[in-house]
Motif scaffolding. Structure first.
Motif, PDB file in Angstrom:
ATOM      1  N   TYR A  52      16.108  -9.799   9.975  1.00 46.17           N
ATOM      2  CA  TYR A  52      15.536  -8.886   9.326  1.00 46.17           C
ATOM      3  C   TYR A  52      16.445  -8.032   8.509  1.00 46.17           C
ATOM      4  CZ  TYR A  52      11.489 -10.136  11.791  1.00 46.17           C
ATOM      5  OH  TYR A  52      10.395 -10.724  12.585  1.00 46.17           O
ATOM      6  N   GLN A  53      16.789  -8.452   7.055  1.00 42.96           N
ATOM      7  CA  GLN A  53      17.641  -7.558   6.334  1.00 42.96           C
ATOM      8  C   GLN A  53      17.026  -7.222   5.039  1.00 42.96           C
ATOM      9  OE1 GLN A  53      21.334 -10.081   5.995  1.00 42.96           O
ATOM     10  NE2 GLN A  53      21.425 -10.401   8.306  1.00 42.96           N
ATOM     11  N   ALA A  54      17.151  -6.157   4.629  1.00 44.61           N
ATOM     12  CA  ALA A  54      16.850  -5.760   3.472  1.00 44.61           C
ATOM     13  C   ALA A  54      17.358  -4.489   3.020  1.00 44.61           C
ATOM     14  CB  ALA A  54      15.244  -5.592   3.239  1.00 44.61           C
ATOM     15  N   ASP A  55      17.423  -3.976   1.724  1.00 51.98           N
ATOM     16  CA  ASP A  55      18.021  -2.578   1.547  1.00 51.98           C
ATOM     17  C   ASP A  55      17.296  -1.350   2.076  1.00 51.98           C
ATOM     18  OD1 ASP A  55      19.887  -4.066  -0.069  1.00 51.98           O
ATOM     19  OD2 ASP A  55      19.139  -3.719  -2.007  1.00 51.98           O
ATOM     20  N   ASN A  56      16.006  -1.930   2.186  1.00 54.48           N
ATOM     21  CA  ASN A  56      15.071  -0.592   2.632  1.00 54.48           C
ATOM     22  C   ASN A  56      14.902  -0.836   4.306  1.00 54.48           C
ATOM     23  OD1 ASN A  56      13.306  -2.927   2.247  1.00 54.48           O
ATOM     24  ND2 ASN A  56      11.473  -1.925   2.005  1.00 54.48           N
ATOM     25  N   TYR A  57      15.659  -1.299   4.994  1.00 54.28           N
ATOM     26  CA  TYR A  57      15.713  -1.689   6.249  1.00 54.28           C
ATOM     27  C   TYR A  57      16.916  -1.005   6.874  1.00 54.28           C
ATOM     28  CZ  TYR A  57      12.664  -5.726   5.931  1.00 54.28           C
ATOM     29  OH  TYR A  57      11.619  -6.555   5.561  1.00 54.28           O
ATOM     30  N   SER A  58      16.311   0.010   8.226  1.00 54.50           N
ATOM     31  CA  SER A  58      17.370   0.456   9.087  1.00 54.50           C
ATOM     32  C   SER A  58      17.040   0.252  10.524  1.00 54.50           C
ATOM     33  CB  SER A  58      17.187   2.035   8.838  1.00 54.50           C
ATOM     34  OG  SER A  58      17.526   2.517   7.664  1.00 54.50           O
ATOM     35  N   TYR A  59      18.045   0.506  11.379  1.00 52.20           N
ATOM     36  CA  TYR A  59      18.012   0.071  12.913  1.00 52.20           C
ATOM     37  C   TYR A  59      18.351   1.127  13.655  1.00 52.20           C
ATOM     38  CZ  TYR A  59      18.788  -4.205   9.820  1.00 52.20           C
ATOM     39  OH  TYR A  59      18.737  -5.062   8.922  1.00 52.20           O
ATOM     40  N   VAL A  60      17.451   1.247  14.373  1.00 49.02           N
ATOM     41  CA  VAL A  60      17.469   2.620  15.604  1.00 49.02           C
ATOM     42  C   VAL A  60      17.852   1.584  16.872  1.00 49.02           C
ATOM     43  CG1 VAL A  60      16.694   4.288  17.014  1.00 49.02           C
ATOM     44  CG2 VAL A  60      15.988   3.927  14.487  1.00 49.02           C
ATOM     45  N   ASP A  61      19.268   1.823  17.208  1.00 46.51           N
ATOM     46  CA  ASP A  61      19.729   0.998  18.551  1.00 46.51           C
ATOM     47  C   ASP A  61      20.529   1.688  19.484  1.00 46.51           C
ATOM     48  OD1 ASP A  61      21.886   1.209  16.823  1.00 46.51           O
ATOM     49  OD2 ASP A  61      22.423  -0.637  16.675  1.00 46.51           O
ATOM     50  N   TRP A  62      20.330   2.965  19.576  1.00 45.37           N
ATOM     51  CA  TRP A  62      21.293   3.815  20.683  1.00 45.37           C
ATOM     52  C   TRP A  62      20.509   4.121  21.665  1.00 45.37           C
ATOM     53  CZ3 TRP A  62      20.482   4.878  15.310  1.00 45.37           C
ATOM     54  CH2 TRP A  62      19.606   5.799  15.093  1.00 45.37           C
ATOM     55  N   ARG A 108       0.956  -1.162  -0.109  1.00 44.63           N
ATOM     56  CA  ARG A 108      -0.104   0.192  -0.117  1.00 44.63           C
ATOM     57  C   ARG A 108       0.830   1.396  -0.051  1.00 44.63           C
ATOM     58  NH1 ARG A 108      -2.548  -4.112   2.025  1.00 44.63           N
ATOM     59  NH2 ARG A 108      -4.824  -4.387   1.917  1.00 44.63           N
ATOM     60  N   THR A 109       2.092   1.175   0.157  1.00 42.87           N
ATOM     61  CA  THR A 109       2.895   2.250   0.303  1.00 42.87           C
ATOM     62  C   THR A 109       4.092   2.274  -0.734  1.00 42.87           C
ATOM     63  OG1 THR A 109       2.545   2.510   2.579  1.00 42.87           O
ATOM     64  CG2 THR A 109       4.476   3.760   1.844  1.00 42.87           C
ATOM     65  N   VAL A 110       4.312   3.056  -1.718  1.00 38.17           N
ATOM     66  CA  VAL A 110       5.502   2.857  -2.672  1.00 38.17           C
ATOM     67  C   VAL A 110       6.716   3.554  -1.893  1.00 38.17           C
ATOM     68  CG1 VAL A 110       6.214   3.843  -4.737  1.00 38.17           C
ATOM     69  CG2 VAL A 110       3.700   3.334  -4.624  1.00 38.17           C
ATOM     70  N   GLY A 111       7.683   2.726  -2.121  1.00 36.73           N
ATOM     71  CA  GLY A 111       9.205   3.284  -1.540  1.00 36.73           C
ATOM     72  C   GLY A 111       9.071   3.018   0.029  1.00 36.73           C
ATOM     73  N   ALA A 112       8.284   2.269   0.751  1.00 34.43           N
ATOM     74  CA  ALA A 112       8.288   2.256   2.019  1.00 34.43           C
ATOM     75  C   ALA A 112       9.855   1.910   2.548  1.00 34.43           C
ATOM     76  CB  ALA A 112       7.373   1.249   2.574  1.00 34.43           C
ATOM     77  N   HIS A 113      10.129   2.427   3.590  1.00 33.18           N
ATOM     78  CA  HIS A 113      11.511   2.463   4.285  1.00 33.18           C
ATOM     79  C   HIS A 113      11.382   2.075   5.763  1.00 33.18           C
ATOM     80  CE1 HIS A 113      15.937   2.720   4.371  1.00 33.18           C
ATOM     81  NE2 HIS A 113      15.454   2.511   5.525  1.00 33.18           N
ATOM     82  N   PHE A 114      11.694   1.016   6.259  1.00 37.52           N
ATOM     83  CA  PHE A 114      11.514   0.325   7.446  1.00 37.52           C
ATOM     84  C   PHE A 114      12.670   0.707   8.761  1.00 37.52           C
ATOM     85  CE2 PHE A 114       8.683  -1.969   4.266  1.00 37.52           C
ATOM     86  CZ  PHE A 114       7.544  -1.925   5.022  1.00 37.52           C
ATOM     87  N   TYR A 115      12.159   1.193   9.763  1.00 37.18           N
ATOM     88  CA  TYR A 115      12.733   1.503  10.766  1.00 37.18           C
ATOM     89  C   TYR A 115      12.589   0.456  11.840  1.00 37.18           C
ATOM     90  CZ  TYR A 115      14.293   5.799   8.122  1.00 37.18           C
ATOM     91  OH  TYR A 115      15.143   6.676   7.296  1.00 37.18           O
ATOM     92  N   PHE A 116      13.486  -0.196  12.287  1.00 40.09           N
ATOM     93  CA  PHE A 116      13.401  -1.131  13.221  1.00 40.09           C
ATOM     94  C   PHE A 116      13.794  -0.710  14.743  1.00 40.09           C
ATOM     95  CE2 PHE A 116      13.031  -3.636   9.465  1.00 40.09           C
ATOM     96  CZ  PHE A 116      12.109  -4.688   9.819  1.00 40.09           C
ATOM     97  N   PHE A 117      12.960  -0.846  15.675  1.00 45.73           N
ATOM     98  CA  PHE A 117      13.183  -0.526  17.008  1.00 45.73           C
ATOM     99  C   PHE A 117      13.157  -1.976  17.871  1.00 45.73           C
ATOM    100  CE2 PHE A 117      11.459   3.167  14.935  1.00 45.73           C
ATOM    101  CZ  PHE A 117      12.234   3.997  15.382  1.00 45.73           C
ATOM    102  N   SER A 118      14.282  -2.032  18.772  1.00 46.42           N
ATOM    103  CA  SER A 118      14.035  -3.467  19.708  1.00 46.42           C
ATOM    104  C   SER A 118      14.980  -3.168  20.727  1.00 46.42           C
ATOM    105  CB  SER A 118      14.343  -4.467  18.678  1.00 46.42           C
ATOM    106  OG  SER A 118      14.487  -5.741  19.429  1.00 46.42           O
TER     107      SER A 118
END
Length: 302
Positions: free
Chosen positions: A213-223, A193-203
């Motif tokens: 969870y690995q993909a070119d459009n995945y980023s990780y917030v870990d700080w 439903r979203t063109v160009g979605a970029h996923f930010y993971f918080f954990s």
């Protein structure tokens, strides 16, 4: 007067605060009881918690006095607690036992104990809550940079909670709800439903997330750790869309998000002990997409 016990982590504290604001919007005096934090500090079996409402920028609330609490509950001693247990009709005390108690909004004199996670309690005052619940500016440049990126792309927050949910004492209550099947279905739902979605993971388990969870459009917030963890909630609230864990922390990341076109996804169960059919649960969470642990979409209201 309504007095609401404040207990638990940040997400739960915000829900108890939100319920107090709901009563105030109805013209009913409402105050908070903060004494739980003194008691739990002495209990080694409980996860240590701090009062985090004061971490926000000028969040206003009234705290009840000891006399006001005793007027509703009686004495805070063994005799008083026994009286509340044996003769509940003799005191003004209400304990949450169900997912949603519509009757509590009719109360004008009661002490309320519970987490009150259901969206239905305060869905109509969320715009007001967003005005009141304000994050102080982060001094961490990584948060500033992430916020800039999130605001300028089709950002999607993904919250994965693991550490305390994997403990044996919590597994029965919270385990096997937000499975890999749940997250796959949720990510697919938004991607379609979203063109160009970029996923930010918080954990709280970044190593697991990065491994699985690995993909070119995945980023990780870990700080953001410790007292700074609320900035994860802030960044979640800035994303265009959100995929929640069965965690009130990410529920508030969604609630504080003012994006009118947001997609909010949550598990169909928060606890294994509180299950409800979609025709009951769905209307209690207006605007949300509910997904089961096997990836089945049960209810959609968006």
């Amino acid at each position: 007067m309504i007095i609401i016990e404040v207990a638990g982590g940040l997400g739960n504290q915000l829900q108890q605060y939100a319920l107090s604001q709901k009563f105030l919007s109805l013209g009913v005096e409402a105050k908070l009881d903060l004494s739980w934090f003194d008691k739990q500090a002495k209990n080694a079996n409980l996860t240590p918690r701090k009062l985090e409402l004061d971490f926000f920028d000028g969040l206003e609330y009234e705290v009840c006095t000891k006399a006001e609490k005793q007027k509703l509950l009686g004495q805070d001693n063994i005799c008083g607690r026994l009286k509340r247990k044996l003769f509940p009709d003799k005191v003004r005390f209400f304990q949450e036992t169900e997912m949603f108690h519509p009757e509590i909004l009719e109360f004008t004199s009661m002490y309320l104990s519970g987490y009150f996670a259901c969206e239905k309690y305060y869905a109509d005052i969320l715009p007001l809550l967003r005005e009141k619940i304000r994050f102080m500016p982060s001094k961490d440049k990584r948060n500033q940079q992430a916020a800039h990126e999130i605001k300028n792309c089709e950002s999607v927050a993904v919250h994965i909670r693991r550490s305390d949910y994997l403990k044996p004492e919590n597994q029965k209550l919270f385990g096997n709800i937000c499975t890999e099947g749940y997250y796959k279905a949720a990510i697919d739902h938004i991607s379609q439903r979203t063109v160009g979605a970029h996923f930010y993971f918080f954990s709280d388990d970044t190593h697991y997330v990065k491994d699985n969870y690995q993909a070119d459009n995945y980023s990780y917030v870990d700080w953001n750790k410790g007292d700074q963890s609320l900035y994860d909630m802030y960044l979640m609230s800035q994303c265009k869309h959100i995929i929640c864990a069965n965690s009130t922390f990410s529920f508030w990341g969604a609630r504080l998000n003012a994006n009118p076109g947001k997609i909010m996804i949550r598990p169909a169960r928060h606890k294994n002990t509180w299950a409800a059919p979609p025709e009951i649960l769905g209307p209690l969470w207006p605007g949300w997409v509910l997904v089961e642990s096997d990836g089945q979409e049960l209810y959609k209201d968006c």
